[in-house]
Motif scaffolding. Sequence first.
Motif, PDB file in Angstrom:
ATOM      1  N   GLU A  51       0.848  -1.193   0.000  1.00 45.95           N
ATOM      2  CA  GLU A  51       0.000   0.000   0.000  1.00 45.95           C
ATOM      3  C   GLU A  51       0.882   1.241   0.000  1.00 45.95           C
ATOM      4  N   VAL A  52       0.297   2.361  -0.462  1.00 44.81           N
ATOM      5  CA  VAL A  52       1.004   3.637  -0.510  1.00 44.81           C
ATOM      6  C   VAL A  52       0.184   4.683   0.233  1.00 44.81           C
ATOM      7  N   TYR A  53       0.846   5.398   1.138  1.00 47.77           N
ATOM      8  CA  TYR A  53       0.204   6.515   1.849  1.00 47.77           C
ATOM      9  C   TYR A  53       0.637   7.831   1.213  1.00 47.77           C
ATOM     10  N   ASP A  54      -0.335   8.707   0.952  1.00 56.17           N
ATOM     11  CA  ASP A  54      -0.082  10.041   0.397  1.00 56.17           C
ATOM     12  C   ASP A  54      -0.455  11.071   1.459  1.00 56.17           C
ATOM     13  N   SER A  55       0.533  11.876   1.895  1.00 60.35           N
ATOM     14  CA  SER A  55       0.268  12.846   2.965  1.00 60.35           C
ATOM     15  C   SER A  55      -0.679  13.947   2.516  1.00 60.35           C
ATOM     16  N   LEU A  56      -0.702  14.266   1.218  1.00 60.89           N
ATOM     17  CA  LEU A  56      -1.601  15.320   0.734  1.00 60.89           C
ATOM     18  C   LEU A  56      -3.060  14.866   0.793  1.00 60.89           C
ATOM     19  N   LYS A  57      -3.289  13.566   0.608  1.00 63.44           N
ATOM     20  CA  LYS A  57      -4.652  13.018   0.690  1.00 63.44           C
ATOM     21  C   LYS A  57      -4.955  12.445   2.063  1.00 63.44           C
ATOM     22  N   ASN A  58      -3.896  12.223   2.859  1.00 61.59           N
ATOM     23  CA  ASN A  58      -4.020  11.627   4.192  1.00 61.59           C
ATOM     24  C   ASN A  58      -4.781  10.305   4.134  1.00 61.59           C
ATOM     25  N   SER A  59      -4.376   9.448   3.190  1.00 59.92           N
ATOM     26  CA  SER A  59      -5.066   8.169   3.046  1.00 59.92           C
ATOM     27  C   SER A  59      -4.135   7.148   2.413  1.00 59.92           C
ATOM     28  N   TRP A  60      -4.461   5.857   2.646  1.00 52.80           N
ATOM     29  CA  TRP A  60      -3.747   4.738   2.032  1.00 52.80           C
ATOM     30  C   TRP A  60      -4.491   4.298   0.774  1.00 52.80           C
ATOM     31  N   THR A  61      -3.748   3.879  -0.241  1.00 51.10           N
ATOM     32  CA  THR A  61      -4.349   3.354  -1.464  1.00 51.10           C
ATOM     33  C   THR A  61      -3.618   2.079  -1.873  1.00 51.10           C
ATOM     34  N   ARG A  62      -4.344   1.217  -2.609  1.00 45.56           N
ATOM     35  CA  ARG A  62      -3.759  -0.012  -3.154  1.00 45.56           C
ATOM     36  C   ARG A  62      -3.644   0.180  -4.664  1.00 45.56           C
ATOM     37  N   PRO A  63      -2.460   0.552  -5.152  1.00 42.26           N
ATOM     38  CA  PRO A  63      -2.319   0.857  -6.582  1.00 42.26           C
ATOM     39  C   PRO A  63      -2.562  -0.335  -7.494  1.00 42.26           C
ATOM     40  N   GLY A  64      -2.402  -1.536  -7.014  1.00 41.33           N
ATOM     41  CA  GLY A  64      -2.587  -2.721  -7.859  1.00 41.33           C
ATOM     42  C   GLY A  64      -1.934  -3.919  -7.198  1.00 41.33           C
ATOM     43  N   SER A  65      -1.724  -4.953  -7.988  1.00 42.74           N
ATOM     44  CA  SER A  65      -1.117  -6.168  -7.480  1.00 42.74           C
ATOM     45  C   SER A  65       0.304  -6.286  -8.000  1.00 42.74           C
ATOM     46  N   MET A  66       1.074  -7.131  -7.361  1.00 39.46           N
ATOM     47  CA  MET A  66       2.465  -7.342  -7.748  1.00 39.46           C
ATOM     48  C   MET A  66       2.517  -8.013  -9.124  1.00 39.46           C
ATOM     49  N   PRO A  67       3.369  -7.519 -10.046  1.00 40.53           N
ATOM     50  CA  PRO A  67       3.466  -8.133 -11.374  1.00 40.53           C
ATOM     51  C   PRO A  67       3.875  -9.597 -11.285  1.00 40.53           C
ATOM     52  N   SER A  68       3.472 -10.383 -12.273  1.00 36.63           N
ATOM     53  CA  SER A  68       3.716 -11.819 -12.252  1.00 36.63           C
ATOM     54  C   SER A  68       5.185 -12.172 -12.455  1.00 36.63           C
ATOM     55  N   PHE A  69       5.969 -11.266 -13.096  1.00 35.51           N
ATOM     56  CA  PHE A  69       7.376 -11.603 -13.342  1.00 35.51           C
ATOM     57  C   PHE A  69       8.232 -11.482 -12.080  1.00 35.51           C
ATOM     58  N   ILE A  70       7.676 -10.954 -11.000  1.00 39.02           N
ATOM     59  CA  ILE A  70       8.410 -10.873  -9.738  1.00 39.02           C
ATOM     60  C   ILE A  70       8.084 -12.117  -8.918  1.00 39.02           C
ATOM     61  N   LYS A  71       9.111 -12.858  -8.581  1.00 34.53           N
ATOM     62  CA  LYS A  71       8.934 -14.125  -7.888  1.00 34.53           C
ATOM     63  C   LYS A  71       8.478 -13.892  -6.447  1.00 34.53           C
TER      64      LYS A  71
END
Length: 437
Positions: A247-267
């Motif tokens: 997850e990524v926290y943005d201080s300007l939005k004061n919230s956590w977001t889930r940008p997506g899932s881990m790519p398949s090429f990463i073991k």
Amino acid sequence: MPQPWLKARRGVECLELLGCQSRWCVLNLDDGSADDYCSLVMVAGKSRRFKMLEPGKPPASKKPRKERNRGKSLGTTSSNEVMQQEIWKEFPEDLFEAVIARLPIAAFFRFRSVCQKWNSLLDSQSFSQHCAQVPQANPWFYTITHENVNSGAMYDPSLKKWHHPTISYLPTKMIVLPVASAGGLVCFLDIGHRNFYVCNPLTQSFKELPPRSVNVWSRVAVGMTLNGSAASGGYKILWVCCDGEYEVYDSLKNSWTRPGSMPSFIKLPLSLNFRSQAVSLGGTLYFMRSDPEGIVSYDMVTGAWKQFVMPAPLHLSDPTLAECGGRIMLVGLLTKNAATCVCIWELQKMTLLWKEVDRMPNIWCLDFYGKHVRMTCLGNTGLLMLSLRSRQMNRLVSYNVVSREWLKVPGCLVPRGKKRQWIACGTAFNPCLTATT
């Protein structure tokens, strides 16, 4: 032989050359030639030691050395050295802020307690601008010691001094550890991996981040970056765990977001090295992993993941990533047979191989011979602190990546304590009086 009147005239001409027509000089024209007197006057004029006397005023007598020293020892000062309130109360405010901004960072602890006006400078926009113009100081180190986990210790490498701040807003009923930093701010995570906090250790500016949207109780790796060149433009925090959740926290939005899932090429699982903090380079975070050995990176702007597979140096233990001037470095213990040494490697971008660039002086490494040494490396922005310990040894060392200078760090003592502490964990941060959460 020149006549006496000619001698006097030539002496006066010499005085006129020095622009001293209106003053008198005590000269004895009966002894020596006029050339001698001209030479005397010219030499005195160049060295500025030749003092002119008012008419009828005898030359001042020189005070004995004992009397002069007695005056210095008593601390006697002239009246013009006393700061007069009538003058200094009109000191320009903008010039005052410029002077304060250039004081040593360590002086800030005393500076805040002088008066409310000085303390309020932290909220001044003009003071922030003055601080931005001051060249960035050496990074400090915020550490947690093994016997004092509920309070931190800060080390100032410029003054080679430890400070023991009290961050009153941090929870006291649980252990909170520093895990990342950016722009003068330090990110903390409780030992249960549930709650995040951001704080400026110098100003006590504090913020508890909102709860995460994903309930992950396993261990996580954390990285932190700035949106711009200062904390005033906002910051982002990334956490990632071995199963690929992040997850990524943005201080300007004061919230956590889930940008997506881990790519398949990463073991997966990632097998992250939690002893090595993330390295921030141009808005991209780099994490060390094993199986396969290498690095995974995340671009905080584009949200793209990458994986770099590279073998670690042989006989390596306690590896830690570092960064200096856009270069990715590796710090670790190199152990072969009974000999142990601290080595520094640089990542070659073309071959993706580690190249050794420096190692600790051999005379220091002799202390490690035959001992089971563990290392904790703090800091990843050109200045490193190494905590080296074994059953028989506890040593702190700093290393400057640019100058390749190794220095011994004074031991960290708990206030009113005598036992030297070893560093359990910590992070480097750039001390900034105006960084707010």
